[in-house]
Design a protein around this motif. Structure first.
Motif, short mmCIF file in Angstrom:
data_model
loop_
_atom_site.label_atom_id
_atom_site.label_comp_id
_atom_site.label_asym_id
_atom_site.label_seq_id
_atom_site.Cartn_x
_atom_site.Cartn_y
_atom_site.Cartn_z
N VAL A 133 34.22 22.49 30.32
CA VAL A 133 34.35 22.58 31.87
C VAL A 133 32.75 22.37 32.26
O VAL A 133 31.87 22.68 31.47
N PHE A 155 44.97 24.78 35.77
CA PHE A 155 46.17 24.41 34.68
C PHE A 155 47.45 24.61 35.40
O PHE A 155 48.37 23.87 35.12
N PRO A 164 38.77 24.29 22.04
CA PRO A 164 39.63 23.78 23.05
C PRO A 164 40.82 24.72 23.42
O PRO A 164 41.03 25.97 22.74
N LEU A 165 40.84 24.78 24.82
CA LEU A 165 41.72 25.53 25.52
C LEU A 165 42.95 24.83 25.94
O LEU A 165 42.90 24.05 26.55
N SER A 166 44.10 25.45 25.69
CA SER A 166 45.51 24.91 26.22
C SER A 166 45.74 24.99 27.60
O SER A 166 45.51 25.91 28.27
N PHE A 167 46.39 23.93 28.27
CA PHE A 167 46.89 24.12 29.53
C PHE A 167 47.78 25.09 29.62
O PHE A 167 48.01 25.55 31.00
N ALA A 180 31.94 26.16 28.55
CA ALA A 180 33.16 26.88 27.93
C ALA A 180 34.12 25.45 27.92
O ALA A 180 33.56 24.45 28.61
N PRO A 181 35.16 25.60 27.41
CA PRO A 181 35.50 26.75 26.50
C PRO A 181 35.01 26.88 25.19
O PRO A 181 34.57 25.67 24.89
N GLY A 186 32.67 16.06 22.24
CA GLY A 186 34.03 15.97 21.94
C GLY A 186 34.43 17.24 21.70
O GLY A 186 33.97 18.10 21.84
N ARG A 187 35.51 17.35 20.83
CA ARG A 187 36.09 18.69 20.60
C ARG A 187 35.26 19.75 19.95
O ARG A 187 35.25 20.58 20.17
N TRP A 228 36.70 32.87 24.76
CA TRP A 228 36.45 31.42 25.32
C TRP A 228 35.57 31.33 26.37
O TRP A 228 34.77 30.28 26.73
N GLN A 251 32.04 20.06 20.43
CA GLN A 251 30.96 20.13 21.24
C GLN A 251 29.76 20.32 20.74
O GLN A 251 28.76 21.03 20.88
N LEU A 257 47.87 19.21 26.22
CA LEU A 257 46.62 18.97 25.91
C LEU A 257 45.98 20.08 25.95
O LEU A 257 46.18 21.10 26.68
N ASN A 258 44.65 20.17 25.35
CA ASN A 258 43.56 21.23 25.63
C ASN A 258 42.55 20.77 26.34
O ASN A 258 42.17 19.61 26.27
N ILE A 259 42.07 21.52 27.17
CA ILE A 259 40.47 21.14 27.78
C ILE A 259 39.48 21.49 26.70
O ILE A 259 39.62 22.33 25.86
N ILE A 260 38.39 20.46 26.68
CA ILE A 260 37.34 20.69 25.44
C ILE A 260 35.90 21.09 26.34
O ILE A 260 35.31 21.71 25.73
#
Lengths: 458, 387
Positions: free
Chosen positions: B308, B290, A448-451, A444-445, A411-412, A88, A414, B303-306
């Protein structure tokens, strides 16, 4: 602490062959792959316990697919294989990978990026409706799950994948309404000398078209898509297009597979700091890479369709070359004759690639003609008119600026699926050459990267 | 079309400070040339979090922040667009009694500056903001504040300034600045030269390099704040929300844009430099964000971040900007080094600097920000940053 090793990203044909070379030299590379199983996209393996034969899954490419899979199976205990793992981010000589919400920071002495490609898409009014898939996704549905994307499918776009996937659908017994190619016959004829660099593939492509026709599927070239009909509730119900002579037609269907050849997946090369170059023939940006797979950044190597769209066979060669370059740069002895031979082979692939570009041109002028209310960025629901507005009224003549003002590419995905067409729209509206519009910077990411992501405690 | 190389005022740097100063100078009929290395509003002004908050600022900045507040409310009238300003309030959260006590003190002191804050009990916080985590025990709401889209604001000022007759040169890198006799001279990388009897340096993190050319070095350090944005979720948040913490690691802030995405920032800054065009993002900071979000607003962590991003910001040791006239060179002015808190105050800085330059004076107190404070070896004590 042990010396950082070599990391390969991607277990498609390029990644597998790179791993094979590194293992042969006595190394134990880490192989990171997003997929559940190795094989990449074109040689995607069906899930465990699925039993379709190689012949039915890969057709004419069955032997090659099997060879790549067998090679990888033989490597399994000689490499550190990490499936279902997303690379990522890259920062200061470290690759950041995440799997099952655990992220790990991996140092590397060399990074071989075999990130592959995704479909290159051109919007058409209505392409946001459910039932519209990319060609690649249509192929995955079939290969991985044995499903058709619909009961009556139109294949729309251009490029070799258009005919390959249509053929695979035909063989699987799906109902194909038509194969509609935006390129013209004269493009293909003009490209023949270059395409003859790989006569077997050329022959195969022609046989697909013949088989489709024989099965009664209308195969048309030189068409212009006008709009996809349907509604949010019922999805796709039909397609309007103009034929090569300009006459308007409407075709009933419940699914559309859409694509215009491929675009390299370059986010990781970008995050690694690699320089990019504009390619006027395909009207897109590629990372700079030598024939031997060296990028502009020391110890970062690029191979496969993520660097240059040469197809699966070219990817295998490129994977070997990149690994040999990494080995040479790490001080291992490599066989110069072999490198040269692989290089010659790649030159042949390159000639064929340029033939494909000529035979199936990216329909840049379609972007300029898109009605203002056509959605360009499906993630953010931004229309061509909105993008044109930020160009005309706000002076956004550069891709990242137009993104900042309009959200196209924000958006998602990118910008994976809208950046190419978006750049064409910007260039046309601004009256500047496409190259001047630039390209969206990778951020990055990568996906999509989860919290819920937490650092691996080692 | 005329493209002069001489004007009344030369502005170096097209962030929100420079662009808004150019706009307000044109409103006063003063001719302006603005030189921007890349594109207007692309650096700190364009990549920040987007807080339009007065709450939490040093008291010495509140008059300027109040002035900026009035400009923000007039954006549609002034610029023809609102930069997605959402006046849904700015809410500070406290995790413990000590934080709650500090917010109470601040609320008392801020009232003298015309900033009314509403202190909220634990029960009030629970009922009004049920999405906040159980550790949040008190809040302080500045109902009139809010958030806006930083990608839009500075460019909007730049375009409005250009429409009003300012000459804005983007992709124009200044190589050297000097004063020859009465005029300042900016020599650009492409060989062009621009002159004016008055000059404003508003070049953010690059400001210290510029002031050094006039024998006024300042101890500015360059840092990259770090932001992220999520995929969209139903709109529930309202105010811009931050933690009133004493450590940077706990200082998370977030807001929700109207289309549903959550924008967050805080918890750390990278050691950036003014060399690259974009500042690096540290994955470690994302992971800290996070963790902190799980305390502050657990609902967001579904959620996800998309994406940074970071930026290039200039920080001063006392966390106050450099703003006002030069102490060495008549006709020279500064407005840079806003320490990661320049977005809200930007339009107020522009209006104030335009007034100061055009009339020679302003009623808005800016003395604490004078560059002269670095002219002597005794430097101001390091103050705590406020979220």
């Amino acid at each position: 602490m042990a010396q950082p090793g070599v990391i390969i990203i991607g277990a498609g044909p390029a990644g597998v062959r790179a791993a094979e070379e590194l293992v042969a030299a006595g190394l134990r590379p880490i192989v990171i792959d997003e997929g559940r199983r190795d094989g990449g996209q074109i040689y995607r393996r069906q899930p465990e316990h699925f039993t379709r034969s190689y012949e039915s899954l890969y057709g004419s490419e069955a032997a090659r697919a099997q060879a790549v899979h067998r090679s990888f199976d033989a490597l399994r205990d000689k490499i550190d294989y990490r499936p279902e793992t997303l690379a990522w981010n890259i920062s200061e000589g470290h690759l950041h990978v995440v799997s099952d919400h655990r992220t790990e920071k991996l140092p590397y002495s060399a990074l071989v990026v075999c990130s592959g490609a995704t479909d290159r898409l051109m919007p058409v009014p209505g392409w946001e409706l459910s039932g519209v898939f990319s060609l690649g996704a249509s192929q995955i549905a079939l290969k991985s799950q044995g499903c058709s994307i619909g009961g009556r499918v139109v294949f729309l776009g251009s490029g070799p994948l258009l005919y390959l996937v249509a053929m695979q659908y035909l063989k699987a017994g799906a109902n194909i309404a038509a194969v509609l190619d935006t390129s013209r016959l004269r493009h293909q004829i003009a490209a023949l000398p270059k395409l003859l660099a790989r006569p077997r593939l050329l022959q195969q492509g022609l046989s697909y078209i013949a088989a489709l026709r024989k099965a009664g599927v209308p195969v048309l070239s030189g068409i212009t898509p006008v709009s996809i009909g349907g509604s949010a509730e019922e999805g796709v119900t039909g397609l309007s297009y103009r034929d090569a002579g300009g006459a308007a037609h409407t075709l009933a269907c419940d699914a559309i597979a859409l694509g215009y050849h491929l675009r390299p997946e370059t986010q990781l090369a970008d995050l690694a700091g690699c320089a990019f170059r504009y390619d006027d023939e395909t009207r897109q940006w590629f990372p700079q890479v030598s024939m031997e797979g060296r990028s502009s950044v020391a110890n970062v190597y690029l191979a496969g369709d993520g660097a240059r769209i040469l197809g699966a066979e070219g990817a295998e060669n490129a994977g070997r070359l990149a690994a040999l370059s990494a080995l040479a740069d790490l001080g291992h002895a490599t066989d110069a004759g072999r490198v040269a031979a692989l290089g010659r082979e790649q030159a042949r692939m390159e000639s064929f690639r340029r033939g494909l570009v000529q035979a199936f041109p990216w329909p840049a002028t379609q972007a300029a003609a898109l009605p203002d209310d056509t959605i360009v960025c499906r993630c953010e629901c931004i229309t061509a008119g909105e993008l044109r507005r930020v160009v005309n009224d706000m002076g956004a003549h550069e891709a990242n600026r137009a993104k900042a003002f309009s959200r196209v590419g924000m958006g998602r995905c990118q910008g994976r699926y809208c950046a190419n067409a978006g750049a064409e729209i910007i260039a046309h509206a601004a009256g500047v050459p496409l190259e001047r519009v630039g390209r969206l910077r990778g951020q990055a990411p990568v996906k999509p990267l989860s919290f819920r992501t937490r650092e691996e405690q080692s | 079309m005329s493209n002069p190389t001489q004007a009344d005022v030369l502005i170096i740097g097209g962030g929100i400070m420079g662009a808004s100063t150019a706009f307000f100078l044109r409103q006063r009929g003063v001719s302006v040339i603005l030189l921007e290395r890349w594109l207007v509003g692309q650096q700190a002004s364009g990549v920040n979090f987007g807080n339009v908050r007065r709450q939490g600022r040093f008291l010495s900045q509140l008059p300027l922040a109040n002035r900026a507040h009035r400009v923000w409310l007039r954006l549609p009238e002034l610029l023809g667009e609102d930069a997605e300003l959402v006046r849904a309030g700015h809410l500070r959260c406290a995790y413990g009694q000590e934080g709650a006590d500090r917010m109470e003190v601040y609320a008392r002191e801020a009232r003298d500056y015309g900033l009314n804050l509403e202190l909220l009990s634990t029960a009030a916080m629970r009922s009004r903001y049920p999405f906040l985590g159980p550790e949040v025990i008190a809040g302080s709401l500045s109902a009139e504040d809010g958030h806006a889209n930083p990608r839009l604001a500075a460019p909007a000022f730049g375009r409005a300034a250009a429409r009003a007759g300012a000459h804005i040169h983007e992709n124009t890198e200044v190589k050297s600045l000097s004063k020859d006799g009465v005029d300042f001279r900016a020599v650009c990388a492409d060989g062009r030269e621009f002159t004016a009897p008055v000059m404003l340096v508003s070049s953010g993190a690059w400001g210290a390099k510029m002031s050094a050319q006039f024998n006024e070095p300042v101890p500015l350090v360059v840092r990259g704040p770090q932001m992220a944005v999520t995929e969209p979720m139903p709109y529930i948040v309202g105010p811009s929300i931050g933690v009133a913490a004493t450590t940077l690691e706990e200082t998370l802030y977030f807001r929700q844009v109207k289309r549903g995405n959550i924008v967050m920032g805080g918890c750390g800054r990278s050691n950036s430099t003014t060399e690259p065009r974009t500042a690096p993002v540290l994955p470690e900071h994302t992971l800290t964000q996070f963790k902190q979000m799980a305390r502050l607003a657990p609902v967001v962590t579904k959620l996800n971040i998309i994406r940074v991003w970071s930026g290039v910001e200039g920080y001063m040791p006392d966390d106050l900007p450099v703003m006002g006239p030069s102490a060495t060179t008549p006709g020279l002015h500064y407005a840079f080094g806003f320490c990661g808190a320049g977005f809200q105050i930007g339009p107020g800085v522009g209006e104030t600097m335009a007034e100061l330059i055009a009339t020679g004076a302003t009623d808005t107190p800016i003395a604490p920000f004078s560059i002269a404070r670095y002219a002597t070896p005794a430097q101001a004590p390091v103050a705590q940053a406020a979220a």
